[in-house]
Design a protein around this motif. Structure first.
Motif, PDB file in Angstrom:
ATOM      1  N   TRP A  26       0.868  -1.177   0.000  1.00 39.74           N
ATOM      2  CA  TRP A  26       0.000   0.000   0.000  1.00 39.74           C
ATOM      3  C   TRP A  26       0.898   1.218   0.000  1.00 39.74           C
ATOM      4  CZ3 TRP A  26      -4.096  -1.011   4.400  1.00 39.74           C
ATOM      5  CH2 TRP A  26      -5.004  -1.979   3.944  1.00 39.74           C
ATOM      6  N   LEU A  27       0.573   2.175  -0.836  1.00 37.30           N
ATOM      7  CA  LEU A  27       1.299   3.437  -0.881  1.00 37.30           C
ATOM      8  C   LEU A  27       0.427   4.511  -0.255  1.00 37.30           C
ATOM      9  CD1 LEU A  27       2.608   3.272  -4.545  1.00 37.30           C
ATOM     10  CD2 LEU A  27       3.725   2.476  -2.463  1.00 37.30           C
ATOM     11  N   THR A  28       1.043   5.456   0.416  1.00 41.25           N
ATOM     12  CA  THR A  28       0.282   6.526   1.042  1.00 41.25           C
ATOM     13  C   THR A  28       0.993   7.856   0.866  1.00 41.25           C
ATOM     14  OG1 THR A  28      -0.861   7.170   3.074  1.00 41.25           O
ATOM     15  CG2 THR A  28       1.312   6.211   3.322  1.00 41.25           C
ATOM     16  N   ASP A  29       0.192   8.899   0.826  1.00 39.73           N
ATOM     17  CA  ASP A  29       0.721  10.242   0.655  1.00 39.73           C
ATOM     18  C   ASP A  29      -0.347  11.211   1.114  1.00 39.73           C
ATOM     19  OD1 ASP A  29       2.488  12.272  -0.120  1.00 39.73           O
ATOM     20  OD2 ASP A  29       1.651  12.378  -2.126  1.00 39.73           O
ATOM     21  N   PHE A  30       0.025  12.416   1.434  1.00 38.12           N
ATOM     22  CA  PHE A  30      -0.966  13.456   1.657  1.00 38.12           C
ATOM     23  C   PHE A  30      -0.428  14.759   1.099  1.00 38.12           C
ATOM     24  CE2 PHE A  30       1.368  14.784   5.399  1.00 38.12           C
ATOM     25  CZ  PHE A  30       1.066  16.114   5.528  1.00 38.12           C
ATOM     26  N   HIS A  88       4.055   1.869   2.355  1.00 38.88           N
ATOM     27  CA  HIS A  88       5.153   2.747   1.968  1.00 38.88           C
ATOM     28  C   HIS A  88       4.676   4.187   1.889  1.00 38.88           C
ATOM     29  CE1 HIS A  88       9.005   3.670   0.085  1.00 38.88           C
ATOM     30  NE2 HIS A  88       8.348   4.407  -0.783  1.00 38.88           N
ATOM     31  N   SER A  89       5.469   5.098   2.444  1.00 41.02           N
ATOM     32  CA  SER A  89       5.131   6.525   2.405  1.00 41.02           C
ATOM     33  C   SER A  89       6.398   7.337   2.208  1.00 41.02           C
ATOM     34  CB  SER A  89       4.462   6.946   3.718  1.00 41.02           C
ATOM     35  OG  SER A  89       5.401   6.928   4.783  1.00 41.02           O
ATOM     36  N   ASP A  90       6.200   8.646   2.123  1.00 43.87           N
ATOM     37  CA  ASP A  90       7.361   9.527   2.153  1.00 43.87           C
ATOM     38  C   ASP A  90       7.785   9.679   3.613  1.00 43.87           C
ATOM     39  OD1 ASP A  90       5.596  11.334   3.313  1.00 43.87           O
ATOM     40  OD2 ASP A  90       5.430  12.587   1.531  1.00 43.87           O
ATOM     41  N   ARG A  91       8.637  10.634   3.911  1.00 40.67           N
ATOM     42  CA  ARG A  91       9.191  10.770   5.254  1.00 40.67           C
ATOM     43  C   ARG A  91       8.406  11.750   6.125  1.00 40.67           C
ATOM     44  NH1 ARG A  91      13.778   7.985   4.923  1.00 40.67           N
ATOM     45  NH2 ARG A  91      14.898   8.841   6.678  1.00 40.67           N
ATOM     46  N   SER A  92       7.154  12.002   5.798  1.00 40.25           N
ATOM     47  CA  SER A  92       6.327  12.951   6.555  1.00 40.25           C
ATOM     48  C   SER A  92       6.175  12.525   8.004  1.00 40.25           C
ATOM     49  CB  SER A  92       4.937  13.064   5.933  1.00 40.25           C
ATOM     50  OG  SER A  92       5.018  13.590   4.636  1.00 40.25           O
ATOM     51  N   LEU A 124       4.895   6.361  -7.978  1.00 39.47           N
ATOM     52  CA  LEU A 124       3.588   5.788  -8.281  1.00 39.47           C
ATOM     53  C   LEU A 124       2.472   6.513  -7.542  1.00 39.47           C
ATOM     54  CD1 LEU A 124       1.944   3.742  -9.821  1.00 39.47           C
ATOM     55  CD2 LEU A 124       2.436   2.080  -8.036  1.00 39.47           C
ATOM     56  N   VAL A 125       2.655   6.767  -6.250  1.00 39.30           N
ATOM     57  CA  VAL A 125       1.621   7.474  -5.491  1.00 39.30           C
ATOM     58  C   VAL A 125       1.503   8.924  -5.970  1.00 39.30           C
ATOM     59  CG1 VAL A 125       2.951   8.268  -3.485  1.00 39.30           C
ATOM     60  CG2 VAL A 125       0.565   7.655  -3.218  1.00 39.30           C
ATOM     61  N   GLU A 126       2.594   9.514  -6.390  1.00 41.89           N
ATOM     62  CA  GLU A 126       2.533  10.877  -6.922  1.00 41.89           C
ATOM     63  C   GLU A 126       1.772  10.923  -8.251  1.00 41.89           C
ATOM     64  OE1 GLU A 126       3.094  13.527  -5.330  1.00 41.89           O
ATOM     65  OE2 GLU A 126       4.212  12.702  -3.644  1.00 41.89           O
ATOM     66  N   THR A 127       1.817   9.848  -9.015  1.00 39.49           N
ATOM     67  CA  THR A 127       1.026   9.776 -10.250  1.00 39.49           C
ATOM     68  C   THR A 127      -0.462   9.813  -9.926  1.00 39.49           C
ATOM     69  OG1 THR A 127       2.752   8.525 -11.364  1.00 39.49           O
ATOM     70  CG2 THR A 127       0.539   8.346 -12.274  1.00 39.49           C
ATOM     71  N   ILE A 128      -0.886   9.051  -8.927  1.00 39.99           N
ATOM     72  CA  ILE A 128      -2.290   9.066  -8.501  1.00 39.99           C
ATOM     73  C   ILE A 128      -2.639  10.428  -7.928  1.00 39.99           C
ATOM     74  CG2 ILE A 128      -4.006   8.038  -6.954  1.00 39.99           C
ATOM     75  CD1 ILE A 128      -3.169   6.210  -9.255  1.00 39.99           C
ATOM     76  N   ASN A 129      -1.729  11.018  -7.170  1.00 41.81           N
ATOM     77  CA  ASN A 129      -1.929  12.348  -6.617  1.00 41.81           C
ATOM     78  C   ASN A 129      -2.177  13.360  -7.741  1.00 41.81           C
ATOM     79  OD1 ASN A 129      -1.952  14.573  -4.860  1.00 41.81           O
ATOM     80  ND2 ASN A 129       0.273  14.723  -4.852  1.00 41.81           N
ATOM     81  N   GLY A 130      -1.363  13.306  -8.776  1.00 43.31           N
ATOM     82  CA  GLY A 130      -1.525  14.218  -9.909  1.00 43.31           C
ATOM     83  C   GLY A 130      -2.839  13.999 -10.632  1.00 43.31           C
ATOM     84  N   LEU A 131      -3.228  12.765 -10.795  1.00 44.70           N
ATOM     85  CA  LEU A 131      -4.505  12.441 -11.435  1.00 44.70           C
ATOM     86  C   LEU A 131      -5.666  13.006 -10.627  1.00 44.70           C
ATOM     87  CD1 LEU A 131      -5.820  10.805 -13.758  1.00 44.70           C
ATOM     88  CD2 LEU A 131      -5.825   8.850 -12.198  1.00 44.70           C
ATOM     89  N   TYR A 132      -5.636  12.813  -9.321  1.00 44.70           N
ATOM     90  CA  TYR A 132      -6.680  13.342  -8.446  1.00 44.70           C
ATOM     91  C   TYR A 132      -6.733  14.871  -8.530  1.00 44.70           C
ATOM     92  CZ  TYR A 132      -9.229  14.704  -4.309  1.00 44.70           C
ATOM     93  OH  TYR A 132     -10.112  15.294  -3.459  1.00 44.70           O
ATOM     94  N   GLN A 133      -5.573  15.509  -8.475  1.00 45.16           N
ATOM     95  CA  GLN A 133      -5.538  16.968  -8.558  1.00 45.16           C
ATOM     96  C   GLN A 133      -6.117  17.465  -9.878  1.00 45.16           C
ATOM     97  OE1 GLN A 133      -1.972  19.104  -7.204  1.00 45.16           O
ATOM     98  NE2 GLN A 133      -1.261  17.120  -6.441  1.00 45.16           N
ATOM     99  N   LEU A 181      -7.595   0.949  -3.701  1.00 47.10           N
ATOM    100  CA  LEU A 181      -6.659   1.976  -3.238  1.00 47.10           C
ATOM    101  C   LEU A 181      -7.141   2.552  -1.910  1.00 47.10           C
ATOM    102  CD1 LEU A 181      -6.328   3.999  -6.549  1.00 47.10           C
ATOM    103  CD2 LEU A 181      -4.612   2.515  -5.609  1.00 47.10           C
ATOM    104  N   VAL A 182      -6.291   3.275  -1.229  1.00 43.23           N
ATOM    105  CA  VAL A 182      -6.647   3.949   0.028  1.00 43.23           C
ATOM    106  C   VAL A 182      -6.415   5.446  -0.136  1.00 43.23           C
ATOM    107  CG1 VAL A 182      -6.077   4.239   2.450  1.00 43.23           C
ATOM    108  CG2 VAL A 182      -5.815   2.009   1.377  1.00 43.23           C
ATOM    109  N   PHE A 183      -7.396   6.265   0.198  1.00 41.18           N
ATOM    110  CA  PHE A 183      -7.215   7.720   0.174  1.00 41.18           C
ATOM    111  C   PHE A 183      -7.587   8.302   1.517  1.00 41.18           C
ATOM    112  CE2 PHE A 183      -6.585  10.049  -3.809  1.00 41.18           C
ATOM    113  CZ  PHE A 183      -6.306   8.988  -4.622  1.00 41.18           C
ATOM    114  N   GLU A 184      -6.800   9.227   1.990  1.00 42.64           N
ATOM    115  CA  GLU A 184      -7.123   9.985   3.186  1.00 42.64           C
ATOM    116  C   GLU A 184      -7.119  11.440   2.782  1.00 42.64           C
ATOM    117  OE1 GLU A 184      -3.532   8.896   4.721  1.00 42.64           O
ATOM    118  OE2 GLU A 184      -4.069   6.822   4.836  1.00 42.64           O
ATOM    119  N   THR A 185      -8.078  12.208   3.219  1.00 42.92           N
ATOM    120  CA  THR A 185      -8.133  13.610   2.865  1.00 42.92           C
ATOM    121  C   THR A 185      -8.032  14.447   4.108  1.00 42.92           C
ATOM    122  OG1 THR A 185      -9.680  12.978   1.182  1.00 42.92           O
ATOM    123  CG2 THR A 185      -9.387  15.303   1.543  1.00 42.92           C
TER     124      THR A 185
END
Length: 186
Positions: A26-30, A88-92, A124-133, A181-185
């Protein structure tokens, strides 16, 4: 971002986003978006083969919203304990607090973070982030409030999971494969 003084998990993914089974990665980002008040979006997703599993919308970037999205993902996937799953996430700093780390351990999920100064570690997660944006945040805005962003997220996740045909999984929607997928807003 991290202040660098807190110990972080190792990078167990090392840019290798291909997996062989559901619930392996699972990839995560915010990210922060303007929606009346400042809002941030956090998302995690199951890479094999993809689909939104959990998400949260909040007006503050505290660690609680990523924990809530993790809980939603575990519930959606009906995972009480999942050995062999890497998150997997970034270092936030939101992904490091004890409650979040403890919940990963309780669920049998191995934490992983991208390497420092590596723009491809979370590609990969940044690609989904860009698509959502592109498809949600920048199209109908400006947003009235966080509730409007939340409703747009629900609609987008439903469309992504149930109607969007994804080439890498045989031109079918993610819901037909049983993975999401998992999304948190926030």
């Amino acid at each position: 971002m991290s202040d660098g003084s807190t110990p972080r998990p190792k990078d167990l993914v090392n840019r290798q986003f291909a997996v062989e089974r559901p619930n392996a990665l699972w990839l995560t980002d915010f990210a922060m978006y303007r929606a009346g008040r400042a809002s941030s979006m956090s998302r995690s997703f199951n890479v094999f083969p993809g689909g939104i599993v959990g998400w949260r919308v909040s007006s503050s970037a505290n660690s609680g919203f990523v924990l809530d999205a993790l809980e939603q993902a575990l519930y959606e996937r009906q995972l009480a304990h999942q050995d062999g799953l890497i998150r997997h996430s970034d270092r936030s700093v939101q992904y490091v607090p004890t409650r979040y780390s403890d919940r990963l351990v309780d669920a049998g999920i191995e934490p992983s973070v991208g390497s420092v100064s590596d723009s491809h570690a979370d590609a990969l997660v940044e690609t989904i982030n860009g698509l959502y944006q592109a498809e949600v945040i920048h199209r109908p805005g400006p947003w009235r409030n966080l509730q409007a962003v939340e409703m747009a997220m629900v609609e987008w996740a439903d469309e992504f999971n149930n109607r969007r045909l994804l080439g890498p999984i045989g031109d079918i929607p993610p819901a037909e494969t049983g993975s999401r997928l998992v999304f948190e807003t926030h």
